[in-house]
Enzyme design. Structure first.
Site, PDB file in Angstrom:
ATOM      1  N   HIS A  93       0.710  -1.205  -0.102  1.00  0.00           N
ATOM      2  CA  HIS A  93       0.110  -0.062   0.015  1.00  0.00           C
ATOM      3  C   HIS A  93       0.840   1.240   0.157  1.00  0.00           C
ATOM      4  CE1 HIS A  93       0.476  -1.414   4.205  1.00  0.00           C
ATOM      5  NE2 HIS A  93       0.525  -0.006   4.679  1.00  0.00           N
ATOM      6  N   HIS A  95       0.838   5.183   1.181  1.00  0.00           N
ATOM      7  CA  HIS A  95       0.055   6.196   2.077  1.00  0.00           C
ATOM      8  C   HIS A  95       0.264   7.538   1.241  1.00  0.00           C
ATOM      9  CE1 HIS A  95       0.394   4.381   6.101  1.00  0.00           C
ATOM     10  NE2 HIS A  95       1.292   3.559   5.618  1.00  0.00           N
TER      11      HIS A  95
HETATM   12  P1  5GP Z   1       1.901   0.210   7.400  1.00  0.00           P
HETATM   13  O1  5GP Z   1       1.902  -1.086   7.143  1.00  0.00           O
HETATM   14  O2  5GP Z   1       2.423   1.094   6.087  1.00  0.00           O
HETATM   15  O3  5GP Z   1       2.944   0.442   8.452  1.00  0.00           O
HETATM   16  O4  5GP Z   1       0.674   0.902   7.915  1.00  0.00           O
HETATM   17  C1  5GP Z   1      -0.576   0.309   7.685  1.00  0.00           C
HETATM   18  C2  5GP Z   1      -1.740   1.586   7.790  1.00  0.00           C
HETATM   19  O5  5GP Z   1      -3.005   0.710   7.702  1.00  0.00           O
HETATM   20  C3  5GP Z   1      -1.849   2.340   9.185  1.00  0.00           C
HETATM   21  O6  5GP Z   1      -1.584   3.461   8.867  1.00  0.00           O
HETATM   22  C4  5GP Z   1      -2.933   1.920   9.754  1.00  0.00           C
HETATM   23  O7  5GP Z   1      -3.601   3.050  10.336  1.00  0.00           O
HETATM   24  C5  5GP Z   1      -3.672   1.383   8.468  1.00  0.00           C
HETATM   25  N1  5GP Z   1      -4.736   0.471   8.832  1.00  0.00           N
HETATM   26  C6  5GP Z   1      -4.862  -0.676   9.501  1.00  0.00           C
HETATM   27  N2  5GP Z   1      -5.822  -1.375   9.887  1.00  0.00           N
HETATM   28  C7  5GP Z   1      -6.942  -0.552   9.075  1.00  0.00           C
HETATM   29  C8  5GP Z   1      -8.190  -0.841   8.947  1.00  0.00           C
HETATM   30  O8  5GP Z   1      -8.845  -1.832   9.266  1.00  0.00           O
HETATM   31  N3  5GP Z   1      -8.887   0.143   8.117  1.00  0.00           N
HETATM   32  C9  5GP Z   1      -8.160   1.442   7.772  1.00  0.00           C
HETATM   33  N4  5GP Z   1      -8.694   2.215   7.052  1.00  0.00           N
HETATM   34  N5  5GP Z   1      -7.011   1.694   7.956  1.00  0.00           N
HETATM   35  C10 5GP Z   1      -6.195   0.421   8.482  1.00  0.00           C
END
Ligand code: 5GP
Length: 130
Positions: A93, A95
């Site tokens: 993903h 951001h």
């Molecule tokens: P990373 O894997 O890049 O460290 O971050 C994962 C991102 O996914 C985080 O910013 C977190 O807030 C978001 N996230 C995790 N679970 C959910 C969810 O169930 N719904 C949404 N909308 N975002 C999520």
């Protein structure tokens, strides 16, 4: 087992959707670093972003660009930053973060808290600009 993002894409878990096409799904991050913080996810479940096929990776950036332009128009910010970390959810993903302060580009910075009604309104004002 399906990732939480696959469950969101399939509608098994609710999300504040911004945009979707055949290959990608974009929705508001539930723990945003800034108003409008959006995640762009490929529908095909691949953990590491650089394991994506070249054409999908290229298309994902073009898809993200469209949303970044809408974010810049709809959210008060200096610019829209992009961040790829992927250590929390094993589903590639991007951001997209409309930041005012550079510190908002760090996942260890404090998260904002919006009500569900506020998230709906934020998603609506972004979508109008798409
Ligand atoms: P990373 O894997 O890049 O460290 O971050 C994962 C991102 O996914 C985080 O910013 C977190 O807030 C978001 N996230 C995790 N679970 C959910 C969810 O169930 N719904 C949404 N909308 N975002 C999520």
């Amino acid at each position: 087992m399906a990732t939480i993002f696959t469950k969101i894409i399939k509608g098994e878990i609710p999300s504040f959707k911004i945009l979707e096409d055949d290959n990608f799904y974009a929705f508001l991050d539930i723990n945003p670093l800034a108003e409008g913080h959006t995640l762009v996810v490929p529908k095909n479940e691949v953990d590491y972003i650089f394991d994506l096929e070249d054409s999908i990776l290229a298309q994902m950036n073009v898809f993200a660009k469209k949303i970044a332009i809408a974010l810049k128009k709809s959210i008060e910010c200096n610019r829209v930053g992009i961040l790829v970390v992927g250590t929390e959810v094993p589903h590639a993903h991007i951001h997209l973060i409309p930041f005012k302060k550079e510190s908002q580009m760090s996942l260890s910075s404090p998260k904002l808290n919006f009500s569900a009604d506020e998230m709906v309104k934020i998603a609506e004002k972004i979508k109008i600009q798409l």
